[in-house]
Design an enzyme around this catalytic site. Sequence first.
Site, mmCIF file in Angstrom:
data_model
loop_
_atom_site.group_PDB
_atom_site.id
_atom_site.type_symbol
_atom_site.label_atom_id
_atom_site.label_comp_id
_atom_site.label_asym_id
_atom_site.label_seq_id
_atom_site.Cartn_x
_atom_site.Cartn_y
_atom_site.Cartn_z
ATOM 1 N N LEU A 59 -8.298 4.629 0.377
ATOM 2 C CA LEU A 59 -8.487 3.991 1.675
ATOM 3 C C LEU A 59 -7.874 4.883 2.753
ATOM 4 C CD1 LEU A 59 -7.624 0.273 0.801
ATOM 5 C CD2 LEU A 59 -9.884 1.282 1.120
ATOM 6 N N ASP A 69 -6.846 -6.994 6.541
ATOM 7 C CA ASP A 69 -8.273 -6.757 6.778
ATOM 8 C C ASP A 69 -9.144 -7.224 5.618
ATOM 9 O OD1 ASP A 69 -7.610 -4.841 4.922
ATOM 10 O OD2 ASP A 69 -8.565 -3.167 5.968
ATOM 11 N N ASP A 107 -3.175 -0.700 11.249
ATOM 12 C CA ASP A 107 -3.337 0.594 10.573
ATOM 13 C C ASP A 107 -4.702 1.190 10.943
ATOM 14 O OD1 ASP A 107 -2.203 2.656 9.089
ATOM 15 O OD2 ASP A 107 -3.128 2.006 7.223
ATOM 16 N N ASN A 133 0.839 -1.202 0.000
ATOM 17 C CA ASN A 133 0.000 0.000 0.000
ATOM 18 C C ASN A 133 0.875 1.253 0.000
ATOM 19 O OD1 ASN A 133 -1.819 -2.053 2.079
ATOM 20 N ND2 ASN A 133 -2.761 -1.214 0.243
#
Lengths: 443, 443
Positions: free
Chosen positions: B369, B309, B334, B266
């Site tokens: 996100l 997740d 996170d 990410n």
Amino acid sequence: MTSSSGTMLQVCSLQPPAEPAMSPRYIKFTNARVVLGSELVTQDLWVDSASGKICGVPKDVLAVYIKPIDLKGRILAPGFIDVQINGAFGFDFSNLDCLTNPVKFRRDLHSLNQRLIQTGTTSYLPTMTSQFTKTYHHALPFLGPTGTGRRASTGAESLGAHCEGPFFAHTQKGCHSPEAILSLGNTSEPELLARVYGEENLFSSPGSTPNVKMVTLAPERLGALDSIRKLSERGIVASIGHTAATYDQAVLGVKSGSKMVTHLFNAMNQLHHREPGIFGLIASSKDRVFDERVDLADDGRPYFGIIADGIHLHPASIRLAYGAHPEGLILITDAVMFMGMEDGVYEWTNGQRTVKQGMTLKLEGTSTLAGSAIDLMSCVNNLLRWTGCSIPDAIRTVTTTPAAMLGISVKGNLSPGADADLVVLESGHDADGFTAEVWNSSI
Amino acid sequence: MTSSSGTMLQVCSLQPPAEPAMSPRYIKFTNARVVLGSELVTQDLWVDSASGKICGVPKDVLAVYIKPIDLKGRILAPGFIDVQINGAFGFDFSNLDCLTNPVKFRRDLHSLNQRLIQTGTTSYLPTMTSQFTKTYHHALPFLGPTGTGRRASTGAESLGAHCEGPFFAHTQKGCHSPEAILSLGNTSEPELLARVYGEENLFSSPGSTPNVKMVTLAPERLGALDSIRKLSERGIVASIGHTAATYDQAVLGVKSGSKMVTHLFNAMNQLHHREPGIFGLIASSKDRVFDERVDLADDGRPYFGIIADGIHLHPASIRLAYGAHPEGLILITDAVMFMGMEDGVYEWTNGQRTVKQGMTLKLEGTSTLAGSAIDLMSCVNNLLRWTGCSIPDAIRTVTTTPAAMLGISVKGNLSPGADADLVVLESGHDADGFTAEVWNSSI
């Protein structure tokens, strides 16, 4: 090619295989470090010249019928298997001599086999790029399995043809001729496979193998899953490649019977962390539950080809793939006819031209890679250097693993009953090189 | 969250830790399956309430000073460590109360600690998103290590702050405020780190730890390599993240001292097979030779955070990363302040708004996100399901591995001398769940 610290292997000499009539019945290799699984085991290895097979210790045999060969601690490995090679030494398996001059085609193929075996490759899948139907029909009969007719003096042996195409994603054609791919459109007629490759090339008499042993296709194409099922039922490997498939589409391909991925990373979508694509297929998974998503079980993961020439892939990508699924990695050369030739600009099939510069081959005027110019021994050396794996583990990627993928139990191992396709390797370091001799005691 | 076949863990109850004055001197856990390395070993575990440490079997102690606790075969694991958590239960570690109402900030932080420990997380790095200098200066003194002043009743313990930013690639800012990142331009003045985070937050008296324990930064930024060296010298982890670095640039970051990657995949470039980027860093390499290229040795591979997740990453991506370097994987939540809150649209820092819908958090009006809403126990469950690893191996990713990355020997293990941060887990399957109790016997 040198390495500052790693083991370095090199096929540097060929022991021309003797015809069985000239040999004692048994060959006994002594003082050999034999590649057995992940180990190098010092033991003798026996070959029966009458059958061309590895055998157990024969009983009550006079010494005159035994030819001992002292390997002096050198490594004895199964002969290498290359499941993706488009040609070499100026010969292309898709060249149109199959239509216009079949006598020349056969003679040039024979010459290739004699030279290929000197690189350590004792058996292979002659690989055709995407072609028009007529070319398949004429070339494939020459490229089918050498089978029981093989003799050591003919050199490397075909295990059946690999048809790389033409059922590709149009966006992932790589260096293949777009006309050959586009001519099929999105047709999914029931007998398409037979029409394109030729009915007689996909079927065989009981106990033998059809001329085609592997087909690379894109699983997301219309009718592809049905084709995968049909090919798999006939013992033909349906390999996923030249594809724009998502992870889920690729999983459906595997569930339909695909057990191989053609040159992983090349000619497919990149990994995205939320859409991992084909690379995601080889990720280990003992538990396949993920909500409602399609997923693979651990034992359903496909094998995958890797071009370890340092041009197609970064070493770190190879390490990632090897780390994810070492038992699935199969080194391939993806070599084309220019392997072993001088640098220059060459005519290729379908009116295209290829520029060879060292190990790099590109379609003229583009940055599209057009196959490789590497041999399998060099790929093994690169894997050794880049992953730090052991010598037996590196050799496995060109012997046991491709043989298992192809379902051919008599190749890629040194058990009694296996074909006596042998490579002798001398352990060395760095630029000292690795003296190797290739044996093929087949009859 | 259910699984049709896998083990399912759930933190479902908390044993409120008793103050040492109320306890007998020693706690003896019996009939426990203790997580030791990759094994679950049935043995007793002793805790010395006086020191808050795990201890060996005490000698010549009267029974009245021993509190036995029969775990009836349940699992006893080290307390979980979360090295990247931006907030939870409505509290954001970067919230501006630190400037305007420090009393409230401290009280809310205390409340968070008491709730966070109920999720299994006994210690963590309170993580600040990219902020203006003033916010760092005011917030970090609250977020430094709890250290010797910790008491069990205060709940989860800070191991020092994680400053996630602001030295990012502008193209990989994720949900962070662009103003906070851009305000620094490409400055590389020698004292920039001290100016931004505050001199007093980067240094500490001998034997103690500075308020800042980790900094996430982009190694390709001007002056970044020098910053990495400076931070590493002071025991502050310089983690690579929010970066547009190439593989070679990232390798230079690691060689300068970075030993962590912030939420791998990410906010960084995707893997390309010829430019593998950050993902390539974690590929196994025992031999680093690749022509003239920069490369890493096997033992130089960084640790890496993974958000498990099911939203930030596809399970296959997590399998690939875990397969490549299982000893390097650190599960992180996170999580942001909306973890544990109702769905809705919430004001966030820097005038932005976040939309919470189930586990998904996005910046309003975008597909970006904005952190997660998951707890660490659920991440462990997901890793178990998606990789098929063992329970001890999954627990390692939130205990031993983050402790090793942080260089904190008294956390993440159950050896005598380690802090008695304990989680009790009951082995269960599927929707039956996993009864867990969290112990923190610290004083």
